[in-house]
Enzyme design. Structure first.
Site, PDB file in Angstrom:
ATOM      1  N   SER A 190       1.132  -1.251   0.225  1.00 48.76           N
ATOM      2  CA  SER A 190      -0.181  -0.042   0.243  1.00 48.76           C
ATOM      3  C   SER A 190       0.586   1.175  -0.369  1.00 48.76           C
ATOM      4  CB  SER A 190      -0.546  -0.169   1.223  1.00 48.76           C
ATOM      5  OG  SER A 190      -1.386   1.708   1.483  1.00 48.76           O
ATOM      6  N   HIS A 217      -1.453  -1.158  -3.665  1.00 44.28           N
ATOM      7  CA  HIS A 217      -2.225  -1.121  -3.562  1.00 44.28           C
ATOM      8  C   HIS A 217      -2.599   0.407  -3.484  1.00 44.28           C
ATOM      9  CE1 HIS A 217      -5.995  -2.030  -1.065  1.00 44.28           C
ATOM     10  NE2 HIS A 217      -5.418  -1.120  -0.822  1.00 44.28           N
ATOM     11  N   ASP A 229      -4.887   3.597  -1.616  1.00 48.73           N
ATOM     12  CA  ASP A 229      -6.040   3.817  -0.972  1.00 48.73           C
ATOM     13  C   ASP A 229      -6.387   5.156  -1.364  1.00 48.73           C
ATOM     14  OD1 ASP A 229      -6.260   1.970   0.077  1.00 48.73           O
ATOM     15  OD2 ASP A 229      -4.183   2.070   1.479  1.00 48.73           O
ATOM     16  N   MET A 263      -9.009   8.141   0.129  1.00 47.00           N
ATOM     17  CA  MET A 263     -10.076   8.713   0.919  1.00 47.00           C
ATOM     18  C   MET A 263     -10.315   9.800   0.995  1.00 47.00           C
ATOM     19  SD  MET A 263      -7.388   7.249   3.970  1.00 47.00           S
ATOM     20  CE  MET A 263      -6.782   5.653   3.564  1.00 47.00           C
ATOM     21  N   HIS A 295      -8.319   1.020  -4.057  1.00 44.62           N
ATOM     22  CA  HIS A 295      -9.108   0.967  -3.045  1.00 44.62           C
ATOM     23  C   HIS A 295      -9.609   2.239  -2.939  1.00 44.62           C
ATOM     24  CE1 HIS A 295      -9.897   0.465   1.810  1.00 44.62           C
ATOM     25  NE2 HIS A 295     -10.736  -0.378   1.392  1.00 44.62           N
ATOM     26  N   MET A 306     -12.511   4.629  -0.183  1.00 48.19           N
ATOM     27  CA  MET A 306     -12.776   4.299   0.782  1.00 48.19           C
ATOM     28  C   MET A 306     -13.009   5.809   0.400  1.00 48.19           C
ATOM     29  SD  MET A 306      -9.641   3.150   2.813  1.00 48.19           S
ATOM     30  CE  MET A 306      -8.239   3.175   1.613  1.00 48.19           C
ATOM     31  N   MET A 337     -10.972  -6.365   5.090  1.00 47.81           N
ATOM     32  CA  MET A 337     -10.635  -5.149   6.054  1.00 47.81           C
ATOM     33  C   MET A 337     -10.124  -6.280   7.546  1.00 47.81           C
ATOM     34  SD  MET A 337     -10.917  -1.798   4.475  1.00 47.81           S
ATOM     35  CE  MET A 337      -8.748  -1.732   5.338  1.00 47.81           C
ATOM     36  N   GLY A 391      -9.687   3.598   6.996  1.00 45.75           N
ATOM     37  CA  GLY A 391      -8.840   4.933   7.228  1.00 45.75           C
ATOM     38  C   GLY A 391      -7.279   5.693   7.734  1.00 45.75           C
ATOM     39  N   GLY A 414      -3.408   4.029   7.893  1.00 45.12           N
ATOM     40  CA  GLY A 414      -2.256   3.172   8.007  1.00 45.12           C
ATOM     41  C   GLY A 414      -1.815   2.907   9.045  1.00 45.12           C
ATOM     42  N   GLY A 415      -0.887   1.919   9.565  1.00 46.54           N
ATOM     43  CA  GLY A 415      -0.407   1.456  10.418  1.00 46.54           C
ATOM     44  C   GLY A 415      -1.390   1.333  12.088  1.00 46.54           C
ATOM     45  N   ASP A 466      -6.673  -6.734   4.192  1.00 49.13           N
ATOM     46  CA  ASP A 466      -5.753  -5.145   4.263  1.00 49.13           C
ATOM     47  C   ASP A 466      -5.801  -4.886   5.524  1.00 49.13           C
ATOM     48  OD1 ASP A 466      -5.193  -2.853   3.942  1.00 49.13           O
ATOM     49  OD2 ASP A 466      -6.719  -2.071   2.166  1.00 49.13           O
ATOM     50  N   GLY A 509      -2.697  -4.380   8.875  1.00 52.30           N
ATOM     51  CA  GLY A 509      -2.249  -4.694   9.987  1.00 52.30           C
ATOM     52  C   GLY A 509      -0.957  -5.965   9.597  1.00 52.30           C
ATOM     53  N   SER A 527       2.757  -0.279   6.645  1.00 51.51           N
ATOM     54  CA  SER A 527       3.637   0.498   7.153  1.00 51.51           C
ATOM     55  C   SER A 527       4.857  -1.012   7.146  1.00 51.51           C
ATOM     56  CB  SER A 527       3.469   0.746   8.531  1.00 51.51           C
ATOM     57  OG  SER A 527       2.320  -0.161   9.160  1.00 51.51           O
TER      58      SER A 527
END
Ligand code: DX5
Ligand code: ZN
Length: 232
Positions: free
Chosen positions: A11, A36, A38, A40, A69, A71, A140, A145, A147-148, A182, A184, A205
């Site tokens: 990502s 990937h 993202d 938002m 992706h 969102m 998910m 919303g 990362g990390g 997607d 963690g 991450s």
């Protein structure tokens, strides 16, 4: 028995935004299968990221599939813009559109692969009557919303349920559907995620947070293979 195809999808949300083209080239050279991407909107999710112009800018930097992706809410207006920007795959959250069936068809009409994304509390039942329009199911393992965040363990059960639905569909002659996870994803949990049924692994991450992208991706693949030797 040959091992099923698995894919690593870094990502770029976790990449250095000031050097995105170089980051994409480097991570693909390090073994990434998909990029990937993202998106938002500070409405469907409480964060703002990148849009079609960035996809257009990145497209010449790689031939790897760009996995968008969404969102965002609503989704239909932005789908043709991402198709034009060179996206290969476009996924969205079913609760972010009035008519998920129409949005899936719109993605395919624009020549892209289509998929639904399931937030942690979103039921897999949204799949029931649109199986023929799905190329990807994205589960998910964090709330969308940011990362990390930490992997939510109930995603493993949900993956197993999604795997069963997809396998049953394919056994009846249905088209292939990728099962993507997607949020963690790390070296130390990717084997259990594979064992639960995922074949496509988004990691932000875990990959961009370390200087050795190739080393991290190779370690992830080794863990995936370990899981396969246990389950096949
Ligand atoms: C979260 C995004 C993820 C995120 C994953 O809303 O959809 O793709 O970038 O980041 P990590 O791998 O750091 O959890
Ligand atoms: Zn994502």
């Amino acid at each position: 028995m040959t091992a099923p195809a698995t894919r690593i999808a870094p990502s770029i949300l976790a990449a250095d935004f000031a050097r995105l083209g170089e980051e994409v080239r480097n991570v693909v050279a390090a073994g990434a299968d998909w990029i990937h991407f993202d998106v938002m909107d500070n409405h469907f999710v409480p964060n703002l990221s990148i849009g079609p112009a960035v996809c257009t800018a990145l497209r010449p930097h790689t031939t790897a599939p760009i996995d968008v992706h969404l969102m965002v809410e609503p989704v239909d207006d932005i789908i043709p813009q991402f198709a034009k920007a060179g996206a290969d795959i476009i996924t969205f959250h079913p609760e972010a559109t009035r008519h998920p069936d129409r949005s899936l068809a719109l993605i395919r009409d624009h020549g892209c692969k289509a998929g639904l994304v399931f937030s942690p509390a979103t039921s897999l039942d949204w799949m029931d009557y649109v199986m023929d329009k799905l190329d990807v199911v994205l589960v998910m393992s964090v709330n969308p919303g940011f990362g990390g965040q930490s992997f939510i363990p109930s995603a493993l059960t949900k993956l197993a349920h999604a795997r069963r639905r997809i396998d049953a569909w394919q056994q009846e002659g249905g088209q292939p559907i990728a099962l993507e996870i997607d949020g963690g994803v790390k070296i130390d949990n990717i084997a259990s995620i594979r064992a639960a049924g995922a074949d496509t692994f988004v990691a932000g991450s875990a990959i961009f947070g370390h200087p050795d992208y190739a080393g991290i991706i190779a370690a992830m693949r080794a863990e995936i293979l370990k899981a396969e030797s246990l389950t096949t």
